[in-house]
Design an enzyme around this catalytic site. Structure first.
Site, PDB file in Angstrom:
ATOM      1  N   ILE A  18       0.821  -1.219   0.000  1.00  0.00           N
ATOM      2  CA  ILE A  18       0.000   0.000   0.000  1.00  0.00           C
ATOM      3  C   ILE A  18       0.854   1.267   0.000  1.00  0.00           C
ATOM      4  CG2 ILE A  18      -0.304   0.300   2.502  1.00  0.00           C
ATOM      5  CD1 ILE A  18      -3.346   0.683   1.888  1.00  0.00           C
ATOM      6  N   ASN A  31      -2.956   1.382  15.943  1.00  0.00           N
ATOM      7  CA  ASN A  31      -3.443   0.984  17.282  1.00  0.00           C
ATOM      8  C   ASN A  31      -3.887   2.234  18.028  1.00  0.00           C
ATOM      9  OD1 ASN A  31      -1.007   2.051  18.735  1.00  0.00           O
ATOM     10  ND2 ASN A  31      -0.025   0.468  17.479  1.00  0.00           N
ATOM     11  N   GLY A  39       3.580  -4.722  10.813  1.00  0.00           N
ATOM     12  CA  GLY A  39       2.623  -4.855   9.715  1.00  0.00           C
ATOM     13  C   GLY A  39       2.559  -3.622   8.823  1.00  0.00           C
ATOM     14  N   VAL A  40       1.369  -3.287   8.411  1.00  0.00           N
ATOM     15  CA  VAL A  40       1.193  -2.165   7.493  1.00  0.00           C
ATOM     16  C   VAL A  40       1.547  -0.844   8.190  1.00  0.00           C
ATOM     17  CG1 VAL A  40      -1.299  -1.885   7.867  1.00  0.00           C
ATOM     18  CG2 VAL A  40      -0.308  -1.264   5.682  1.00  0.00           C
ATOM     19  N   ASP A  41       1.302  -0.761   9.477  1.00  0.00           N
ATOM     20  CA  ASP A  41       1.633   0.439  10.267  1.00  0.00           C
ATOM     21  C   ASP A  41       3.145   0.711  10.196  1.00  0.00           C
ATOM     22  OD1 ASP A  41       1.202   2.544  11.981  1.00  0.00           O
ATOM     23  OD2 ASP A  41       0.761   1.326  13.751  1.00  0.00           O
TER      24      ASP A  41
END
Ligand code: AR6
Length: 197
Positions: A18, A31, A39-41
């Site tokens: 992404i 969060n 992850g994506v964060d």
């Protein structure tokens, strides 16, 4: 795989990272503490640079964080976008703790934030289905229904919503959920092979 609505808006599924897909707004799976993570964060903060966390520090100072089911907006640093919407999905606790409604609320909140900022193209990851353990088939059904309903409404201005799914298994789960939710209404764009189409 994509679906076009009579008002010209498009819902699309693709496999990818992404952080590499240009958009007006990129949605993050964050969060409640807004402190970054894996992850994506992790990928969004790495690719976007430290400006994003600086803005989140200010938001955290002011509000204490972001409740589950909601989202906050920052600029996008070095990412190919104007905004990042940091959405906080529910942690899966067996499905009896309002997870579906909280997940739906993430997508709705991001779409509303997009409308308020004149965002035309928005990209979503599969919120909650990594570290937060939400079963991907169920999450896909919730996510697709909310986004489809939003795009189909003539008064809404978002033109294109893209689910950028990180791996083949997640893509397949979304594609199958889309077939189930939308029936024969999904188009396979010309030139896209069976692996991604
Ligand atoms: N592009 C697109 N999707 C990605 C990418 C990427 N670059 N990287 C991972 N995914 P997760 P959650 C997929 O765990 O379940 C973080 O630590 C991944 O394969 O990122 O909502 C936060 O700080 C999966 O399909 O998010 C929170 O603490 C999907 O993104 C917590 O994890 C979501 O997985 C949030 O957990």
């Amino acid at each position: 795989m994509e679906r076009r609505f009579p008002n010209g808006s498009v819902l699309r599924l693709m496999i990818g990272d992404i952080t590499k897909v240009p958009a007006d707004a990129i949605v993050n799976a964050a969060n409640s503490a807004l402190r970054g993570g894996g992850g994506v964060d992790g990928a969004i903060h790495r690719a976007g640079g430290p400006e994003i966390m600086k803005e989140l520090d200010v938001i955290r100072e002011r509000t204490g964080g972001c409740p589950t089911g909601s989202a906050v907006a920052t600029t996008a640093g070095r990412l190919p976008a104007r905004y990042v919407f940091h959405a906080v999905g529910p942690i899966w606790r067996g499905g009896t703790h309002n997870e579906a409604e909280l997940l739906a609320s993430c997508y709705r909140t991001c779409l509303q934030m997009a409308e308020e900022r004149g965002v035309q193209v928005i990209t979503f990851p599969s919120i909650s289905t990594g570290a937060y353990g939400y079963p991907v088939r169920e999450a896909a059904a919730v996510a697709l229904r909310i986004v489809r309903d939003w795009l189909a409404r003539p008064e809404n201005k978002v033109r294109e919503a893209v689910f950028v799914l990180f791996d083949e298994a997640t893509y397949r789960a979304y594609a199958e959920a889309a077939e189930k939710e939308f029936g024969g209404g999904l188009d396979r764009p010309a030139g896209v092979g069976s692996r991604t189409g």
